[in-house]
Every structure is written in C-alpha cells, then in structure tokens.
Scaffold this motif. Structure first.
Motif, PDB file in Angstrom:
ATOM      1  N   VAL A  87       0.524  -1.006  -0.093  1.00  0.00           N
ATOM      2  CA  VAL A  87       0.358  -0.132  -0.034  1.00  0.00           C
ATOM      3  C   VAL A  87       1.042   1.720   0.129  1.00  0.00           C
ATOM      4  O   VAL A  87       0.613   2.492  -0.812  1.00  0.00           O
ATOM      5  CB  VAL A  87      -0.925  -0.208   1.223  1.00  0.00           C
ATOM      6  CG1 VAL A  87      -1.686   1.285   1.392  1.00  0.00           C
ATOM      7  CG2 VAL A  87      -1.572  -1.215   0.968  1.00  0.00           C
ATOM      8  N   LEU A  88       2.079   1.021   0.561  1.00  0.00           N
ATOM      9  CA  LEU A  88       2.671   2.227   1.030  1.00  0.00           C
ATOM     10  C   LEU A  88       3.788   2.642  -0.246  1.00  0.00           C
ATOM     11  O   LEU A  88       3.864   3.471  -1.341  1.00  0.00           O
ATOM     12  CB  LEU A  88       3.421   1.941   2.236  1.00  0.00           C
ATOM     13  CG  LEU A  88       3.069   1.888   3.427  1.00  0.00           C
ATOM     14  CD1 LEU A  88       4.115   1.686   4.363  1.00  0.00           C
ATOM     15  CD2 LEU A  88       2.242   3.373   3.977  1.00  0.00           C
ATOM     16  N   ALA A  89       4.464   1.529  -1.122  1.00  0.00           N
ATOM     17  CA  ALA A  89       4.970   1.617  -2.212  1.00  0.00           C
ATOM     18  C   ALA A  89       4.122   2.221  -3.149  1.00  0.00           C
ATOM     19  O   ALA A  89       4.464   2.513  -4.082  1.00  0.00           O
ATOM     20  CB  ALA A  89       5.834   0.367  -1.935  1.00  0.00           C
ATOM     21  N   SER A  90       3.214   1.185  -3.272  1.00  0.00           N
ATOM     22  CA  SER A  90       2.211   1.374  -4.257  1.00  0.00           C
ATOM     23  C   SER A  90       2.110   3.499  -4.769  1.00  0.00           C
ATOM     24  O   SER A  90       2.504   3.622  -6.014  1.00  0.00           O
ATOM     25  CB  SER A  90       0.913   1.016  -4.361  1.00  0.00           C
ATOM     26  OG  SER A  90       0.215   1.322  -4.240  1.00  0.00           O
ATOM     27  N   TYR A  91       1.652   3.702  -3.799  1.00  0.00           N
ATOM     28  CA  TYR A  91       1.681   5.574  -4.270  1.00  0.00           C
ATOM     29  C   TYR A  91       3.214   5.499  -4.679  1.00  0.00           C
ATOM     30  O   TYR A  91       3.234   6.994  -5.780  1.00  0.00           O
ATOM     31  CB  TYR A  91       1.729   6.064  -3.021  1.00  0.00           C
ATOM     32  CG  TYR A  91       1.840   7.626  -3.166  1.00  0.00           C
ATOM     33  CD1 TYR A  91      -0.581   7.738  -3.359  1.00  0.00           C
ATOM     34  CD2 TYR A  91       2.310   8.172  -2.075  1.00  0.00           C
ATOM     35  CE1 TYR A  91      -0.146   9.364  -3.479  1.00  0.00           C
ATOM     36  CE2 TYR A  91       1.842   9.925  -2.384  1.00  0.00           C
ATOM     37  CZ  TYR A  91       1.005   9.869  -3.163  1.00  0.00           C
ATOM     38  OH  TYR A  91       0.214  11.828  -3.238  1.00  0.00           O
ATOM     39  N   LEU A 143     -11.196  11.985  -6.000  1.00  0.00           N
ATOM     40  CA  LEU A 143     -10.881  10.448  -6.117  1.00  0.00           C
ATOM     41  C   LEU A 143     -10.427   9.122  -5.578  1.00  0.00           C
ATOM     42  O   LEU A 143     -11.344   8.079  -5.171  1.00  0.00           O
ATOM     43  CB  LEU A 143     -12.041  10.428  -7.704  1.00  0.00           C
ATOM     44  CG  LEU A 143     -12.479   8.922  -7.948  1.00  0.00           C
ATOM     45  CD1 LEU A 143     -13.452   8.440  -7.807  1.00  0.00           C
ATOM     46  CD2 LEU A 143     -12.527   8.769  -9.882  1.00  0.00           C
ATOM     47  N   GLY A 144      -9.429   9.171  -6.036  1.00  0.00           N
ATOM     48  CA  GLY A 144      -8.634   7.893  -5.161  1.00  0.00           C
ATOM     49  C   GLY A 144      -8.457   7.967  -3.704  1.00  0.00           C
ATOM     50  O   GLY A 144      -8.580   6.718  -3.234  1.00  0.00           O
ATOM     51  N   SER A 145      -8.790   8.810  -3.145  1.00  0.00           N
ATOM     52  CA  SER A 145      -8.630   9.396  -1.228  1.00  0.00           C
ATOM     53  C   SER A 145     -10.431   8.929  -1.339  1.00  0.00           C
ATOM     54  O   SER A 145      -9.802   7.809  -0.450  1.00  0.00           O
ATOM     55  CB  SER A 145      -8.734  10.413  -1.338  1.00  0.00           C
ATOM     56  OG  SER A 145      -7.280  11.110  -1.501  1.00  0.00           O
ATOM     57  N   PHE A 146     -11.166   9.077  -1.644  1.00  0.00           N
ATOM     58  CA  PHE A 146     -12.089   8.616  -1.802  1.00  0.00           C
ATOM     59  C   PHE A 146     -12.053   6.979  -1.807  1.00  0.00           C
ATOM     60  O   PHE A 146     -13.027   6.507  -0.749  1.00  0.00           O
ATOM     61  CB  PHE A 146     -13.659   9.106  -2.578  1.00  0.00           C
ATOM     62  CG  PHE A 146     -15.078   8.858  -2.221  1.00  0.00           C
ATOM     63  CD1 PHE A 146     -16.087   8.898  -0.515  1.00  0.00           C
ATOM     64  CD2 PHE A 146     -15.698   8.317  -3.115  1.00  0.00           C
ATOM     65  CE1 PHE A 146     -16.974   7.836  -0.838  1.00  0.00           C
ATOM     66  CE2 PHE A 146     -16.044   6.986  -2.909  1.00  0.00           C
ATOM     67  CZ  PHE A 146     -17.544   7.794  -1.836  1.00  0.00           C
ATOM     68  N   LEU A 147     -12.206   6.527  -3.167  1.00  0.00           N
ATOM     69  CA  LEU A 147     -12.276   5.157  -2.691  1.00  0.00           C
ATOM     70  C   LEU A 147     -11.129   4.136  -2.121  1.00  0.00           C
ATOM     71  O   LEU A 147     -11.032   2.759  -1.845  1.00  0.00           O
ATOM     72  CB  LEU A 147     -11.484   4.713  -5.114  1.00  0.00           C
ATOM     73  CG  LEU A 147     -12.618   5.300  -5.632  1.00  0.00           C
ATOM     74  CD1 LEU A 147     -11.908   5.190  -6.913  1.00  0.00           C
ATOM     75  CD2 LEU A 147     -14.047   4.867  -5.391  1.00  0.00           C
ATOM     76  N   CYS A 148      -9.885   4.870  -1.536  1.00  0.00           N
ATOM     77  CA  CYS A 148      -9.462   4.817  -0.646  1.00  0.00           C
ATOM     78  C   CYS A 148     -10.073   4.441   0.668  1.00  0.00           C
ATOM     79  O   CYS A 148      -9.714   2.851   1.116  1.00  0.00           O
ATOM     80  CB  CYS A 148      -7.937   5.463  -0.535  1.00  0.00           C
ATOM     81  SG  CYS A 148      -6.902   5.041  -1.480  1.00  0.00           S
ATOM     82  N   PHE A 208      -6.483   1.697  -5.309  1.00  0.00           N
ATOM     83  CA  PHE A 208      -6.669   2.954  -5.263  1.00  0.00           C
ATOM     84  C   PHE A 208      -5.730   3.780  -5.369  1.00  0.00           C
ATOM     85  O   PHE A 208      -5.539   5.289  -5.358  1.00  0.00           O
ATOM     86  CB  PHE A 208      -7.565   2.788  -4.758  1.00  0.00           C
ATOM     87  CG  PHE A 208      -8.862   2.767  -5.075  1.00  0.00           C
ATOM     88  CD1 PHE A 208      -9.404   2.603  -6.574  1.00  0.00           C
ATOM     89  CD2 PHE A 208     -10.009   1.396  -4.426  1.00  0.00           C
ATOM     90  CE1 PHE A 208     -10.434   2.339  -7.091  1.00  0.00           C
ATOM     91  CE2 PHE A 208     -10.970   1.033  -4.785  1.00  0.00           C
ATOM     92  CZ  PHE A 208     -11.903   1.147  -6.503  1.00  0.00           C
ATOM     93  N   ARG A 209      -4.832   3.221  -4.356  1.00  0.00           N
ATOM     94  CA  ARG A 209      -3.391   3.845  -3.925  1.00  0.00           C
ATOM     95  C   ARG A 209      -2.529   4.793  -5.224  1.00  0.00           C
ATOM     96  O   ARG A 209      -2.500   5.442  -6.093  1.00  0.00           O
ATOM     97  CB  ARG A 209      -2.899   2.875  -2.878  1.00  0.00           C
ATOM     98  CG  ARG A 209      -3.324   3.153  -1.375  1.00  0.00           C
ATOM     99  CD  ARG A 209      -2.609   4.770  -0.924  1.00  0.00           C
ATOM    100  NE  ARG A 209      -1.214   4.946  -0.371  1.00  0.00           N
ATOM    101  CZ  ARG A 209      -0.647   6.154  -0.201  1.00  0.00           C
ATOM    102  NH1 ARG A 209      -2.089   6.919   0.155  1.00  0.00           N
ATOM    103  NH2 ARG A 209       0.153   6.057   0.436  1.00  0.00           N
ATOM    104  N   ILE A 210      -2.833   3.487  -6.421  1.00  0.00           N
ATOM    105  CA  ILE A 210      -2.125   3.546  -7.727  1.00  0.00           C
ATOM    106  C   ILE A 210      -3.094   5.332  -8.299  1.00  0.00           C
ATOM    107  O   ILE A 210      -2.239   5.970  -8.453  1.00  0.00           O
ATOM    108  CB  ILE A 210      -1.694   2.209  -8.353  1.00  0.00           C
ATOM    109  CG1 ILE A 210      -1.214   1.723  -7.496  1.00  0.00           C
ATOM    110  CG2 ILE A 210      -0.929   2.840 -10.060  1.00  0.00           C
ATOM    111  CD1 ILE A 210      -0.955   0.616  -8.856  1.00  0.00           C
TER     112      ILE A 210
END
Length: 484
Positions: free
Chosen positions: A63-67, A100-105, A117-119
């Motif tokens: 999760v951390l690395a994907s961002y 949008l990505g924040s909401f989906l996360c 969603f982090r991507i």
C-alpha cells in the motif's frame, strides 16, 4: 516577438488578475500539502488498517510502495500533458483524480482494492506538483518567483512532520478511513478555485509523446523506486536485489541513449548543460541523501532511544514547521544579499553540522535544547529547499519550463527514496540488530547522524561549480549589489 511568446497557444491567455496571482501560490501549496501529507500520514495507521483488512502488517508495504511507484512513473509525463492539454485542465484533473482516489481508498474493503486505488491517487499526485510549479513559473516574473516558491515550499516541509501526528490522532479518535477522507473537502475546494482562478497555459504545437522513452524511463524509475522501498528488508536475496538494481540502471541508461537521438524526447536531458539547472537538480539530489533520512531517524531516536510516545515525538519535530514558515520572510533578503552560490554553499555545510549536533541528544538532554535544535534545522532546511527549487528555473527558457519542472520533480521524488534508503543503510550499519538496550540504540543512531552529516557537507562540492552571479535574476542579487 520571441520564440517563447509565439509558442503559447493562440489566443494568448490573458494576463492573470491580481486575485489569481494572490490565490495561485495558495492553490499550488494546498495541492503540494495533500501530496506530501499522503506520503507520511498512512505510516502511523498501518497496524490499524492491517487489522481491519485482516492482513499481516508486512503486506501493508504494498500500500505504501504503490503510491511511491505511481508518482515515479507518472511525474515524467506531467510536462507534456500540461503543454498538450493546458495547465488548468491538467491541474484540475490531477486534483480530481487524487480526490477520487482518496475516496475510493477510504471505502476499500480489501487490500487489493486499496493498492489499486493508491496507484490512482499517485497518478493525480504525480501531476499536481510539477504542473503547479510550471504554472507559477509562467505566471510570475523571475524577480517575483522566489517569494512565490518560498511560500509554496512550506507545505512540503510541514506535511511530513504533521503526517505521523495527524495519522495517530485520526486512528486514535476516529477511524483509519478518515485518513483518506480528509482529502475530499480540500480537493473539492481546490477544484472550484482552479476553475475560477488558475491561468491556462499551453503550447501551440506539442510534439508527439515519446512512448518508447516513457516505457524505458518510467519502468526504470519505478523499478529503482521499488528496490529502494524494500531496501534493508529480507524478502529478496542480495542477488535478486542486485539484479533488479542492475536492470533499473540498464533501463535508465537505455533511455539516456534513446533520448539523445530524438529532437523531442520525453525529458530534455540537454538541460543539464545549463550550469544553474545542473547544480540545482544534482545538488538537491545529493543533499537529500544526507538530510532526507532525518524524518526516519529522529522519530526512531526519540521513541525507541529516549522513550517518548509517538505524539510526543511528533511534537518535538513541530518547531521545524514553525521555523520553516518563519524563514519565508527572511529568505528573499538573504538571497539578495549573498546570492545563490554563497547561500547554498554555506547553508549545506550548516545543515551537515546540525545533523551532527543532533547526535549529541541523549537521555539527559533538556527538552528545550531538542526544540531549539529542531527550530534551527527547520529554518535552514527551508532555506535550502526553496533556494534549490527556484534556482532550477533561473536560466530556463519559456519553452523548456515544462520539461525542467518534470525533471526537477522526478529527481526530487527519487532523492526522497534515496535519502530514506541512505538513512536505513546507516542505521543498519551502526545500530545493533537486537537493541533491547536503549543506550546502544541511541549510540548507533548518533553514529548514523554523524555519517549523514558528513555526507551532507561533502555534497557542497556540487554548489562550488556555481558562479557568483548565477540566479541573480531570481534573487535580485545583481540589482541590489551591482558588480557583486
């Protein structure tokens, strides 16, 4: 009319209003704050999220690395996107995608969706910073750019310090999902302000996208970022790590060869032929090798070594944020009197010395001494980052601004990963593997800080190649001190 003026799309965008000029630094600062905060706020919530999603804490590394990987891949394309579709549309889209990505996360029900969603979040974050910086460069005259950039750079310094505290408070008093939901009202407000006030710049003729270059450079940077993210862990053997590192270097070298044969490459590496640009980008990279690991080392020193709670540890770094904001008013005067060369050489040495001064903190150190050291470090770090960020554009032509912004942002993102990796290497070398004794932990971190301080001082070599008049159009050094 010069070439730069002809390259702006017809009809030429009207000159930004005074209101737009006042709000633009705020818009870019808020976007930078969201992007910077998101890289650190999640760290504190890893145990809570892993428990809620029923996965092992180690699985949260994805999760951390994907961002970070998403940022590394999409930053290089941001300049071309802004030239092709306009700064307003791209910046608004970036904020929208990030929100949008924040909401989906926040509504993710399993770790696989959260990684995906982090991507998506990273795609938006990658566009926000370089396009916002590009808009500043095209809106403000070089003589006004320093004040605008110094204001915008504050969130990048403040957010990593607030992240752990904010994450801890949210997890402690609300729920982990609010870590992502906090971006939604900020993002929606930003969208409205962008639509009303952001200038729209675009190029008249945009060359085709260098797809091969994007694949080579993007995959090389992503792979290198991944290697740095898992650095110091034992999930991969030394041979596998070396192989991935060699492959990433080969891909980046392949891009260097490929880009040198094209008239319009993805990133104009020829800009490194400009002395001020080369010094600013490479200096920023090498300086961050030393100081980039401080957010990793100091919490380790305070919590594991000195026994402070996470909240107390976070409060001890807050003076850095206060000093960063205070330095904004002093910085233009310093640069106008001393010039970029003098400031960057002396300031880099001071930062190296301050890192070594942190190595004097022990169990008997009064809290006010720690606070004073943090305050001084925050002030000089703010001066360093803003000086380097504004020097990037000192001698860049209008038509090269987008590529310069992309290169600088890519290098900055990579230097952050390298800085943490360097701190991890120094810590692993000096700190014993079993540190049940806090005194041994403190002693090891002290040695790591001294090593990074020396590395920071050595990075001064990059700035020695600057000349006394470099960047005077930005700092106004020449105007106030003719012939200096």
């Amino acid at each position: 009319m010069n070439r730069a003026a002809r390259s702006i799309a017809p009809p030429s965008p009207p000159s930004p209003s005074d209101t737009a000029k006042r709000l633009l630094p705020w818009l870019v600062a808020v976007a930078l704050f969201m992007e910077s905060l998101d890289t650190t706020i999640l760290n504190t919530a890893v145990p809570a999220i892993s428990s809620a999603l029923h996965v092992a804490p180690l699985s949260m590394k994805a999760v951390l690395a994907s961002y970070t990987l998403s940022l590394a891949v999409f930053i290089p394309i941001s300049g071309w996107m802004a030239d092709r579709f306009g700064t307003r549309l791209v910046f608004a889209s970036a904020i929208g995608i990030f929100t949008l990505g924040s909401f989906l996360c926040g509504i993710s029900s399993n770790i696989h969706w959260l990684v995906a969603f982090r991507i998506l979040q990273g795609c938006g974050g990658a566009m926000m910073v370089p396009v916002g910086r590009l808009t500043l460069v095209r809106t403000f005259a070089k003589s006004d750019l320093l004040r605008a950039m110094s204001f915008v750079s504050i969130p990048a310094l403040v957010a990593p310090m607030l992240g752990p505290i904010a994450g801890g408070l949210i997890v402690g008093y609300l729920q982990w999902r609010f870590i992502f939901f906090v971006n939604i009202p900020i993002g929606l407000t930003g969208l409205i302000l962008v639509h009303l006030h952001l200038p729209d710049y675009r190029e008249k003729h945009t060359p085709p996208l260098d797809v091969v270059g994007l694949i080579l450079f993007g995959s090389g940077v992503a792979l290198l970022s991944y290697v740095l993210e898992i650095f110091g862990e034992h999930r991969l053997s030394a041979g596998s790590m070396s192989g991935l590192l060699a492959l990433s270097i080969a891909l980046l070298a392949g891009y260097g060869i490929h880009g040198s044969t094209l008239p319009f490459p993805l990133l104009k590496l020829k800009l490194f032929g400009i002395r001020t640009f080369r010094a600013a980008v490479s200096g920023s990279f090498f300086t961050r090798l030393g100081i980039g690991g401080v957010p990793f080392l100091l919490p380790l020193l305070y919590q594991v070594g000195l026994g402070f709670t996470p909240i107390q540890s976070g409060l001890l770094v807050m003076p850095q944020a206060i000093a960063s904001m205070g330095m904004k008013t002093i910085m233009p005067r310093l640069l106008s009197r001393i010039g970029y060369r003098g400031v960057l050489i002396s300031n880099t040495v001071i930062l190296g010395v301050l890192l070594m001064v942190f190595a004097t903190i022990g169990l008997q150190t009064p809290v006010w001494v720690i606070v004073l050291q943090a305050f001084l470090y925050g002030a000089f770090t703010s001066l360093q980052y803003t000086s380097m960020n504004t020097l990037v554009f000192a001698d860049i032509k209008e038509e090269d601004a987008s590529s310069a912004s992309s290169i600088a942002s890519t290098a900055q993102q990579m230097s952050i990963s390298f800085g943490v990796a360097a701190a991890g290497l120094a810590t692993a070398f000096f700190v014993p593997s079993t540190h049940s004794n806090p005194a041994e932990m403190i002693h090891g971190i002290h040695k790591a800080l001294i090593a990074l301080g020396i590395l920071t001082i050595v990075s001064t070599i990059v700035f020695l190649k600057l000349k006394s008049g470099d960047g005077d159009d930005v700092s106004l050094h020449k105007v106030l001190h003719p012939g200096g």
